[in-house]
Design a protein around this motif. Structure first.
Motif, PDB file in Angstrom:
ATOM      1  N   ALA A 223       0.792  -1.213   0.103  1.00  0.00           N
ATOM      2  CA  ALA A 223       0.004  -0.141  -0.073  1.00  0.00           C
ATOM      3  C   ALA A 223       0.699   1.264  -0.110  1.00  0.00           C
ATOM      4  CB  ALA A 223      -0.958   0.107   1.392  1.00  0.00           C
ATOM      5  N   ASP A 224       0.295   2.302  -0.641  1.00  0.00           N
ATOM      6  CA  ASP A 224       1.062   3.565  -0.855  1.00  0.00           C
ATOM      7  C   ASP A 224       0.910   4.394   0.591  1.00  0.00           C
ATOM      8  OD1 ASP A 224       2.274   5.962  -1.331  1.00  0.00           O
ATOM      9  OD2 ASP A 224       1.119   6.401  -3.034  1.00  0.00           O
ATOM     10  N   THR A 225       1.938   4.579   1.642  1.00  0.00           N
ATOM     11  CA  THR A 225       1.611   5.402   2.805  1.00  0.00           C
ATOM     12  C   THR A 225       2.018   6.584   2.784  1.00  0.00           C
ATOM     13  OG1 THR A 225       3.882   4.405   3.381  1.00  0.00           O
ATOM     14  CG2 THR A 225       2.092   3.056   3.835  1.00  0.00           C
ATOM     15  N   THR A 226       2.487   7.013   1.400  1.00  0.00           N
ATOM     16  CA  THR A 226       2.851   8.642   1.404  1.00  0.00           C
ATOM     17  C   THR A 226       1.589   9.569   1.605  1.00  0.00           C
ATOM     18  OG1 THR A 226       2.456   8.559  -1.155  1.00  0.00           O
ATOM     19  CG2 THR A 226       4.777   7.895  -0.457  1.00  0.00           C
ATOM     20  N   THR A 227       1.767  10.533   2.332  1.00  0.00           N
ATOM     21  CA  THR A 227       0.832  11.647   2.348  1.00  0.00           C
ATOM     22  C   THR A 227       1.371  12.892   1.688  1.00  0.00           C
ATOM     23  OG1 THR A 227       1.802  12.144   4.653  1.00  0.00           O
ATOM     24  CG2 THR A 227      -0.061  10.532   4.410  1.00  0.00           C
ATOM     25  N   SER A 228       0.377  13.585   1.159  1.00  0.00           N
ATOM     26  CA  SER A 228       0.786  14.826   0.710  1.00  0.00           C
ATOM     27  C   SER A 228       1.172  15.882   1.542  1.00  0.00           C
ATOM     28  CB  SER A 228      -0.241  15.180  -0.411  1.00  0.00           C
ATOM     29  OG  SER A 228      -1.548  15.502   0.624  1.00  0.00           O
ATOM     30  N   ALA A 229       1.736  16.928   1.476  1.00  0.00           N
ATOM     31  CA  ALA A 229       2.287  17.641   2.505  1.00  0.00           C
ATOM     32  C   ALA A 229       1.235  18.912   2.370  1.00  0.00           C
ATOM     33  CB  ALA A 229       3.661  18.561   2.212  1.00  0.00           C
ATOM     34  N   PRO A 230       0.947  19.256   3.766  1.00  0.00           N
ATOM     35  CA  PRO A 230      -0.220  20.364   3.698  1.00  0.00           C
ATOM     36  C   PRO A 230       0.286  21.667   2.866  1.00  0.00           C
ATOM     37  CG  PRO A 230       1.003  20.380   5.746  1.00  0.00           C
ATOM     38  CD  PRO A 230       1.540  19.243   4.947  1.00  0.00           C
ATOM     39  N   ALA A 231      -0.926  22.184   2.294  1.00  0.00           N
ATOM     40  CA  ALA A 231      -0.728  23.338   1.260  1.00  0.00           C
ATOM     41  C   ALA A 231      -0.297  24.310   1.985  1.00  0.00           C
ATOM     42  CB  ALA A 231      -2.147  23.684   0.463  1.00  0.00           C
ATOM     43  N   GLU A 232       0.740  25.227   1.415  1.00  0.00           N
ATOM     44  CA  GLU A 232       1.284  26.472   1.941  1.00  0.00           C
ATOM     45  C   GLU A 232       0.202  27.542   2.055  1.00  0.00           C
ATOM     46  OE1 GLU A 232       4.817  29.586   0.930  1.00  0.00           O
ATOM     47  OE2 GLU A 232       4.873  27.597   0.154  1.00  0.00           O
ATOM     48  N   PRO A 233       0.121  28.316   3.025  1.00  0.00           N
ATOM     49  CA  PRO A 233      -0.848  29.172   3.018  1.00  0.00           C
ATOM     50  C   PRO A 233      -0.730  30.333   1.961  1.00  0.00           C
ATOM     51  CG  PRO A 233       0.101  28.939   5.369  1.00  0.00           C
ATOM     52  CD  PRO A 233       0.725  28.105   4.466  1.00  0.00           C
ATOM     53  N   LEU A 234      -1.740  30.913   1.650  1.00  0.00           N
ATOM     54  CA  LEU A 234      -1.492  31.997   0.700  1.00  0.00           C
ATOM     55  C   LEU A 234      -1.081  33.203   1.190  1.00  0.00           C
ATOM     56  CD1 LEU A 234      -2.491  32.867  -2.223  1.00  0.00           C
ATOM     57  CD2 LEU A 234      -4.393  33.723  -1.376  1.00  0.00           C
ATOM     58  N   LEU A 235      -1.517  33.449   2.388  1.00  0.00           N
ATOM     59  CA  LEU A 235      -0.936  34.746   3.004  1.00  0.00           C
ATOM     60  C   LEU A 235      -0.721  34.414   4.370  1.00  0.00           C
ATOM     61  CD1 LEU A 235      -0.947  37.899   2.642  1.00  0.00           C
ATOM     62  CD2 LEU A 235      -3.150  37.985   3.872  1.00  0.00           C
ATOM     63  N   VAL A 236       0.469  35.017   4.863  1.00  0.00           N
ATOM     64  CA  VAL A 236       0.627  34.884   6.174  1.00  0.00           C
ATOM     65  C   VAL A 236       1.263  36.407   6.762  1.00  0.00           C
ATOM     66  CG1 VAL A 236       2.504  33.742   7.820  1.00  0.00           C
ATOM     67  CG2 VAL A 236       1.595  32.656   6.021  1.00  0.00           C
ATOM     68  N   LEU A 237       0.723  36.585   7.757  1.00  0.00           N
ATOM     69  CA  LEU A 237       1.172  37.699   8.631  1.00  0.00           C
ATOM     70  C   LEU A 237       1.705  37.157   9.940  1.00  0.00           C
ATOM     71  CD1 LEU A 237      -1.051  39.098   6.869  1.00  0.00           C
ATOM     72  CD2 LEU A 237      -1.417  40.659   8.672  1.00  0.00           C
ATOM     73  N   ASP A 238       3.141  37.478  10.182  1.00  0.00           N
ATOM     74  CA  ASP A 238       3.777  37.172  11.037  1.00  0.00           C
ATOM     75  C   ASP A 238       4.374  38.323  11.949  1.00  0.00           C
ATOM     76  OD1 ASP A 238       5.531  35.549  12.964  1.00  0.00           O
ATOM     77  OD2 ASP A 238       7.009  35.340  11.439  1.00  0.00           O
ATOM     78  N   GLY A 239       3.835  38.525  13.131  1.00  0.00           N
ATOM     79  CA  GLY A 239       4.369  39.515  14.151  1.00  0.00           C
ATOM     80  C   GLY A 239       3.964  40.862  13.533  1.00  0.00           C
ATOM     81  N   VAL A 240       3.118  41.123  13.169  1.00  0.00           N
ATOM     82  CA  VAL A 240       3.173  42.554  12.351  1.00  0.00           C
ATOM     83  C   VAL A 240       2.561  43.465  13.317  1.00  0.00           C
ATOM     84  CG1 VAL A 240       1.572  43.643  10.442  1.00  0.00           C
ATOM     85  CG2 VAL A 240       2.583  41.350   9.994  1.00  0.00           C
ATOM     86  N   THR A 241       3.431  44.567  13.328  1.00  0.00           N
ATOM     87  CA  THR A 241       2.851  45.899  13.950  1.00  0.00           C
ATOM     88  C   THR A 241       2.697  47.040  12.958  1.00  0.00           C
ATOM     89  OG1 THR A 241       5.165  46.758  14.706  1.00  0.00           O
ATOM     90  CG2 THR A 241       4.023  45.337  15.959  1.00  0.00           C
ATOM     91  N   ALA A 242       1.833  47.691  13.247  1.00  0.00           N
ATOM     92  CA  ALA A 242       1.403  48.920  12.493  1.00  0.00           C
ATOM     93  C   ALA A 242       0.505  49.961  12.886  1.00  0.00           C
ATOM     94  CB  ALA A 242       0.812  48.403  11.113  1.00  0.00           C
ATOM     95  N   GLY A 243       0.592  51.093  12.416  1.00  0.00           N
ATOM     96  CA  GLY A 243      -0.341  52.120  12.949  1.00  0.00           C
ATOM     97  C   GLY A 243      -0.136  53.379  12.206  1.00  0.00           C
ATOM     98  N   TYR A 244      -0.566  54.656  13.023  1.00  0.00           N
ATOM     99  CA  TYR A 244      -0.425  55.884  12.204  1.00  0.00           C
ATOM    100  C   TYR A 244       0.269  56.670  13.003  1.00  0.00           C
ATOM    101  CZ  TYR A 244      -4.297  53.201  10.268  1.00  0.00           C
ATOM    102  OH  TYR A 244      -5.399  52.178   9.698  1.00  0.00           O
ATOM    103  N   GLY A 245       1.198  57.299  12.515  1.00  0.00           N
ATOM    104  CA  GLY A 245       1.968  58.370  13.174  1.00  0.00           C
ATOM    105  C   GLY A 245       2.836  57.325  14.268  1.00  0.00           C
ATOM    106  N   ALA A 246       2.911  58.118  15.510  1.00  0.00           N
ATOM    107  CA  ALA A 246       3.721  57.313  16.452  1.00  0.00           C
ATOM    108  C   ALA A 246       2.770  56.221  17.120  1.00  0.00           C
ATOM    109  CB  ALA A 246       4.251  58.323  17.498  1.00  0.00           C
ATOM    110  N   GLY A 247       1.675  56.140  16.950  1.00  0.00           N
ATOM    111  CA  GLY A 247       0.796  55.260  17.277  1.00  0.00           C
ATOM    112  C   GLY A 247       0.711  54.051  16.901  1.00  0.00           C
ATOM    113  N   LEU A 248       0.658  52.841  17.757  1.00  0.00           N
ATOM    114  CA  LEU A 248       0.596  51.496  16.989  1.00  0.00           C
ATOM    115  C   LEU A 248      -0.775  50.959  17.372  1.00  0.00           C
ATOM    116  CD1 LEU A 248       3.846  49.578  17.990  1.00  0.00           C
ATOM    117  CD2 LEU A 248       3.110  50.526  15.721  1.00  0.00           C
ATOM    118  N   ILE A 249      -1.621  50.520  16.165  1.00  0.00           N
ATOM    119  CA  ILE A 249      -2.652  49.823  16.168  1.00  0.00           C
ATOM    120  C   ILE A 249      -2.646  48.424  16.476  1.00  0.00           C
ATOM    121  CG2 ILE A 249      -4.984  49.459  15.042  1.00  0.00           C
ATOM    122  CD1 ILE A 249      -4.616  52.329  15.967  1.00  0.00           C
ATOM    123  N   LEU A 250      -1.764  47.842  15.407  1.00  0.00           N
ATOM    124  CA  LEU A 250      -1.467  46.281  15.339  1.00  0.00           C
ATOM    125  C   LEU A 250      -0.159  46.205  16.160  1.00  0.00           C
ATOM    126  CD1 LEU A 250      -2.141  45.639  11.843  1.00  0.00           C
ATOM    127  CD2 LEU A 250      -3.598  45.773  13.099  1.00  0.00           C
TER     128      LEU A 250
END
Length: 269
Positions: free
Chosen positions: A2-29
């Motif tokens: 029997a074929d015991t190979t399994t397909s690797a999970p699909a890579e996500p289309l989009l990944v946000l990792d540790g994102v910080t962002a905001g407006y001026g000096a203020g951070l929202i994310l």
């Protein structure tokens, strides 16, 4: 053997990792981590000021992250311009009405392809969009300002297809719409995913947004506090207590008119 190979999970289309962002000096994310799978609808919910719209702007390039990375199809796009992201297939539909009221529906839809240089391609895509959206075809020569709110939102969504996008960012598409128009908009969201496109949806009507989503995430204080399937978050007691109260229930039950993206039966409102 029997074929015991399994397909690797699909890579996500989009990944946000540790994102910080905001407006001026203020951070929202403040360290957002989020993944969006290919061909699925992901819904972001959370209280006002939690960073939902800021997250979409950071993905589309309207806002640059202060730190962290935005990865799309395996490429770090954190420093790319909004135009460069458009050309890679990321289209952003903002919360505010974005049609040009004095222009016709056809002109507005064709404006979605303003970065394209091939006019024949623009014409071909117009024909394809008009065939898929009867409203666009029927009102092609009408001024966009003459359309109802729901009709305008449908045209805005149709316009995104001029760039044949991979990922569509929708910010509060149902806001200010009557129940019938909301149902039409959410059906359009489901249809986009059925056509193989990915949708990242910010939605104030959390129950309806999750009902058409494969997965969801709760933003609080600029961070992702909880993730799960759309169906799972719909039935999570804490999410229900905070975001799915009676005030959030649509007047017209979507479960009866919009196909669920979270399981093999429609969640009940």
């Amino acid at each position: 053997m029997a074929d015991t190979t399994t397909s690797a999970p699909a890579e996500p289309l989009l990944v946000l990792d540790g994102v910080t962002a905001g407006y001026g000096a203020g951070l929202i994310l403040r360290g957002v981590g989020l993944t969006v799978a290919a061909g699925e609808v992901t819904c972001l919910i959370g209280p006002n000021g939690s960073g939902k719209s800021t997250t979409l702007k950071t993905i589309s390039g309207l806002l640059k992250p202060a730190s962290g990375t935005v990865t799309f199809k395996g490429e770090d796009i954190s420093r790319l311009s909004a135009r460069e992201r458009l050309l890679r297939g990321i289209v952003h539909v903002p919360q505010d009405r974005s049609l040009f009221p004095a222009m016709t529906v056809r002109e507005n839809v064709e404006m979605g392809g303003y970065v394209l240089r091939n006019r024949r391609l623009v014409a071909e895509r117009w024909e394809r969009i008009a065939a898929a959206y009867p409203l666009v075809a029927d009102r092609a020569n009408a001024h966009a300002g003459s359309l109802s709110g729901g009709e305008q939102k449908t045209v805005e969504i149709a316009r995104t297809l001029m760039l044949d996008p991979v990922l569509i960012l929708l910010d509060e598409p149902s806001i200010g719409l009557d129940p019938r128009s909301r149902t039409t908009v959410f059906r359009s969201v489901a249809d986009l995913a059925a056509s193989g496109r990915s949708v990242l949806l910010v939605e104030q009507n959390a129950r309806s947004g999750l009902a058409v989503s494969h997965s969801g995430a709760v933003l609080e204080g600029g961070r992702v506090a909880l993730t799960g399937t759309g169906a799972g978050l719909l039935t999570d007691p804490e999410v229900g207590r905070l975001y799915l109260g009676a005030a959030d229930r649509p007047s017209t039950p979507l479960a009866s008119s919009v196909p669920s993206r979270s399981g093999d039966h429609d969640p009940q409102d």
